[in-house]
Design a protein around this motif. Sequence first.
Motif, PDB file in Angstrom:
ATOM      1  N   ALA A   1       0.832  -1.203   0.000  1.00  0.00           N
ATOM      2  CA  ALA A   1       0.000   0.000   0.000  1.00  0.00           C
ATOM      3  C   ALA A   1       0.870   1.258   0.000  1.00  0.00           C
ATOM      4  O   ALA A   1       0.567   2.238  -0.699  1.00  0.00           O
ATOM      5  CB  ALA A   1      -0.920  -0.005   1.218  1.00  0.00           C
ATOM      6  N   ARG A   2       1.963   1.226   0.767  1.00  0.00           N
ATOM      7  CA  ARG A   2       2.867   2.382   0.793  1.00  0.00           C
ATOM      8  C   ARG A   2       3.530   2.593  -0.566  1.00  0.00           C
ATOM      9  O   ARG A   2       3.702   3.732  -1.021  1.00  0.00           O
ATOM     10  CB  ARG A   2       3.932   2.191   1.870  1.00  0.00           C
ATOM     11  CG  ARG A   2       3.418   2.334   3.298  1.00  0.00           C
ATOM     12  CD  ARG A   2       4.576   2.486   4.271  1.00  0.00           C
ATOM     13  NE  ARG A   2       5.451   1.320   4.269  1.00  0.00           N
ATOM     14  CZ  ARG A   2       5.305   0.267   5.070  1.00  0.00           C
ATOM     15  NH1 ARG A   2       4.296   0.228   5.937  1.00  0.00           N
ATOM     16  NH2 ARG A   2       6.154  -0.754   5.020  1.00  0.00           N
ATOM     17  N   ALA A   3       3.931   1.491  -1.207  1.00  0.00           N
ATOM     18  CA  ALA A   3       4.571   1.588  -2.522  1.00  0.00           C
ATOM     19  C   ALA A   3       3.619   2.176  -3.554  1.00  0.00           C
ATOM     20  O   ALA A   3       4.001   3.036  -4.353  1.00  0.00           O
ATOM     21  CB  ALA A   3       5.069   0.218  -2.968  1.00  0.00           C
ATOM     22  N   VAL A   4       2.364   1.729  -3.522  1.00  0.00           N
ATOM     23  CA  VAL A   4       1.369   2.247  -4.460  1.00  0.00           C
ATOM     24  C   VAL A   4       1.163   3.740  -4.238  1.00  0.00           C
ATOM     25  O   VAL A   4       1.107   4.534  -5.191  1.00  0.00           O
ATOM     26  CB  VAL A   4       0.033   1.487  -4.315  1.00  0.00           C
ATOM     27  CG1 VAL A   4      -1.069   2.193  -5.103  1.00  0.00           C
ATOM     28  CG2 VAL A   4       0.187   0.052  -4.797  1.00  0.00           C
ATOM     29  N   ALA A   5       1.051   4.154  -2.969  1.00  0.00           N
ATOM     30  CA  ALA A   5       0.852   5.568  -2.647  1.00  0.00           C
ATOM     31  C   ALA A   5       2.058   6.400  -3.096  1.00  0.00           C
ATOM     32  O   ALA A   5       1.904   7.513  -3.614  1.00  0.00           O
ATOM     33  CB  ALA A   5       0.617   5.735  -1.148  1.00  0.00           C
ATOM     34  N   ALA A   6       3.262   5.857  -2.907  1.00  0.00           N
ATOM     35  CA  ALA A   6       4.471   6.580  -3.304  1.00  0.00           C
ATOM     36  C   ALA A   6       4.551   6.723  -4.822  1.00  0.00           C
ATOM     37  O   ALA A   6       4.962   7.770  -5.339  1.00  0.00           O
ATOM     38  CB  ALA A   6       5.710   5.862  -2.777  1.00  0.00           C
ATOM     39  N   ILE A   7       4.159   5.677  -5.543  1.00  0.00           N
ATOM     40  CA  ILE A   7       4.152   5.746  -7.010  1.00  0.00           C
ATOM     41  C   ILE A   7       3.182   6.817  -7.478  1.00  0.00           C
ATOM     42  O   ILE A   7       3.489   7.624  -8.367  1.00  0.00           O
ATOM     43  CB  ILE A   7       3.783   4.374  -7.615  1.00  0.00           C
ATOM     44  CG1 ILE A   7       4.920   3.376  -7.371  1.00  0.00           C
ATOM     45  CG2 ILE A   7       3.498   4.499  -9.113  1.00  0.00           C
ATOM     46  CD1 ILE A   7       4.563   1.947  -7.736  1.00  0.00           C
ATOM     47  N   GLU A   8       1.993   6.844  -6.880  1.00  0.00           N
ATOM     48  CA  GLU A   8       0.998   7.850  -7.256  1.00  0.00           C
ATOM     49  C   GLU A   8       1.514   9.257  -6.984  1.00  0.00           C
ATOM     50  O   GLU A   8       1.294  10.182  -7.778  1.00  0.00           O
ATOM     51  CB  GLU A   8      -0.305   7.598  -6.494  1.00  0.00           C
ATOM     52  CG  GLU A   8      -1.020   6.315  -6.925  1.00  0.00           C
ATOM     53  CD  GLU A   8      -2.241   6.012  -6.061  1.00  0.00           C
ATOM     54  OE1 GLU A   8      -2.402   6.695  -5.017  1.00  0.00           O
ATOM     55  OE2 GLU A   8      -3.017   5.114  -6.419  1.00  0.00           O
TER      56      GLU A   8
END
Length: 338
Positions: free
Chosen positions: A148-155
């Motif tokens: 979830a953190r990786a997805v948020a960081a990518i966004e």
Amino acid sequence: MTAPLYRRVPFTAALAAVTTLLAGLVVATPAAAQDPSDEGAQPLLSDVIESTNRGFVEAKAAVEESRKRQLQLNLELEKVEERLEALTPQIGEVASNSYRLGRITPVMVLLNSASPDDLLDRAEGLDMIAMHDNKRVRELNEAREQAARAVAAIEAEVTREEQQLEVMSRQKKEAEKALQLVGAVATNGFVSATSPVAAQAPRNANGSWPSESCSLDDPTTSGCITPRTMHALNEAKKAGFTRFVSCFRPGGPFEHPKGRACDFSMQSSGFGGDATGDARLYGNNLTAFLVRNADKLGILYVIWYRQFWSPTTGWSSYSGAGGDPSSDHTNHVHLSLL
């Protein structure tokens, strides 16, 4: 140098922004042919060139850094997803253990134990199963949180990239307006795929260019230059461009008073008149070298033979030059650095 190192290529609007401003920059009174101390520049346009071109280069560096970060985050996400895929089946085993053992109470363990030792063995066994199951559940939850953190960081990085691309577009439009005012026209310019490759000048960790002061003794004058200017000067000499050069000037246009500009003469000493023959070829080759290595040297713009180049707009001509070798830049290549 005896053979041409350059070839002319079509102007591309891919990196279009501030060099256009240089178009209007060269509309001053004629200067002496032997000395480019008055190269000619409109102060207002010079300021616009500095701010717009610098803004474009900084935004471009931010876009490149954001894309690198997105790549790293996507690779991290792939690894986390692989880990989730491996952990998910194990949760079924945890559920099965919970179903089989969840109703076993301490009293039942005690009643079904033949001896105190048996009781301890059975209790330890149950504790080990519970600890193992808890660890797998915890690992799964941690993997989910990491994903979830990786997805948020990518966004967030995608948003950052879009913002910086908007900055680049805005700088380009401002430069194009200035270009229209001075009547500059896109040209083929000087580009070579065979020019020597320069060493990379130091950058910040995020890819941007550090601010530098005029802190080093200028080897070409009694003034000072920045470390980045010194690096570019040394790389040009290393590539074989060893004719007369003058960098710092206490006054005048461009970045000379800041220690961020050099004038490369086509002569062994002094500047002379319009470059022809071997001198003209030397200037063409030097210009091609600088343009090819602009990202490595931290170049703000280059001017040569009534044409100028910047990372934002590529090559353009300029009109309204002074009609002399200095303001027309036909006896020297002007280099300005960030």
